[in-house]
Design a protein around this motif. Structure first.
Motif, PDB file in Angstrom:
ATOM      1  N   LEU A 177       0.830  -1.212   0.000  1.00  0.00           N
ATOM      2  CA  LEU A 177       0.000   0.000   0.000  1.00  0.00           C
ATOM      3  C   LEU A 177       0.861   1.258   0.000  1.00  0.00           C
ATOM      4  O   LEU A 177       0.579   2.224  -0.722  1.00  0.00           O
ATOM      5  N   ILE A 178       1.922   1.225   0.789  1.00  0.00           N
ATOM      6  CA  ILE A 178       2.840   2.373   0.818  1.00  0.00           C
ATOM      7  C   ILE A 178       3.532   2.514  -0.535  1.00  0.00           C
ATOM      8  O   ILE A 178       3.692   3.624  -1.048  1.00  0.00           O
TER       9      ILE A 178
ATOM     10  N   PHE B 213       2.336   1.680  -3.406  1.00  0.00           N
ATOM     11  CA  PHE B 213       1.350   2.235  -4.340  1.00  0.00           C
ATOM     12  C   PHE B 213       1.268   3.748  -4.202  1.00  0.00           C
ATOM     13  O   PHE B 213       1.260   4.473  -5.199  1.00  0.00           O
ATOM     14  N   VAL B 214       1.239   4.255  -2.976  1.00  0.00           N
ATOM     15  CA  VAL B 214       1.183   5.705  -2.744  1.00  0.00           C
ATOM     16  C   VAL B 214       2.451   6.366  -3.276  1.00  0.00           C
ATOM     17  O   VAL B 214       2.390   7.400  -3.956  1.00  0.00           O
ATOM     18  N   VAL B 215       3.606   5.773  -2.999  1.00  0.00           N
ATOM     19  CA  VAL B 215       4.882   6.316  -3.495  1.00  0.00           C
ATOM     20  C   VAL B 215       4.886   6.329  -5.017  1.00  0.00           C
ATOM     21  O   VAL B 215       5.248   7.333  -5.644  1.00  0.00           O
TER      22      VAL B 215
ATOM     23  N   PHE C  75       2.359   6.391  -7.066  1.00  0.00           N
ATOM     24  CA  PHE C  75       1.391   7.375  -7.545  1.00  0.00           C
ATOM     25  C   PHE C  75       1.965   8.784  -7.471  1.00  0.00           C
ATOM     26  O   PHE C  75       1.905   9.546  -8.436  1.00  0.00           O
ATOM     27  N   VAL C  76       2.550   9.125  -6.330  1.00  0.00           N
ATOM     28  CA  VAL C  76       3.094  10.474  -6.136  1.00  0.00           C
ATOM     29  C   VAL C  76       4.280  10.720  -7.071  1.00  0.00           C
ATOM     30  O   VAL C  76       4.337  11.737  -7.757  1.00  0.00           O
TER      31      VAL C  76
ATOM     32  N   SER D 159       3.355  10.951 -10.779  1.00  0.00           N
ATOM     33  CA  SER D 159       2.618  12.168 -11.131  1.00  0.00           C
ATOM     34  C   SER D 159       3.544  13.318 -11.489  1.00  0.00           C
ATOM     35  O   SER D 159       3.117  14.274 -12.126  1.00  0.00           O
TER      36      SER D 159
END
Length: 137
Positions: free
Chosen positions: A13-14, A16-18, A20-21, A24
């Protein structure tokens, strides 16, 4: 001792957030994956190849979207791809001791931080728009 209980469930999950950020803004997030894996205590034998694979996956998706939307030219990016991908995997296959790996990681992150915060005018700009400006004479 693990710093994060059940990290095998939290870490994706972490990641995925990394991803995504970082994606971007056009990056892959490799240094963050590496730091996170070291923090949770993963083996330093696994970290380089896992970080490289995640970085390659995110960067490939970002590059595809970048080129698909005509924000760049493959002829400019191709020399970097041809040289970077094989050498990144070559570097990922090096077997370093844990101490050496952590020192190399620390030094490279310090160099990146110094570059970001203290060396502001090292960038360059490419004009990818070849439209000629009309002059009114």
């Amino acid at each position: 001792m693990e710093l994060i209980p059940y990290f095998e469930f939290v870490l994706p999950l972490i990641f995925f957030v990394v991803a995504f950020v970082y994606s971007s803004i056009g990056l892959g997030g490799g240094s963050s994956y590496t730091a996170l894996m070291v923090i949770v205590g993963m083996s330093t034998l696994v970290v380089p190849m896992m970080s490289l694979s995640l970085n390659l996956f995110v960067s490939t998706l970002g590059s595809y979207n970048f080129l698909r939307n005509k924000h760049g030219k493959l002829s400019i990016i191709l020399p970097f791809l041809i040289s970077a991908i094989p050498f990144a995997y070559l570097g990922g296959t090096l077997h370093l001791s844990k101490t050496t790996f952590l020192w190399v990681l620390l030094m490279s992150l310090i160099v990146v931080a110094v570059r970001i915060y203290f060396w502001k005018n090292a960038g360059f700009r490419l004009d990818l728009n070849h439209q000629k400006k009309s002059s009114s004479l």
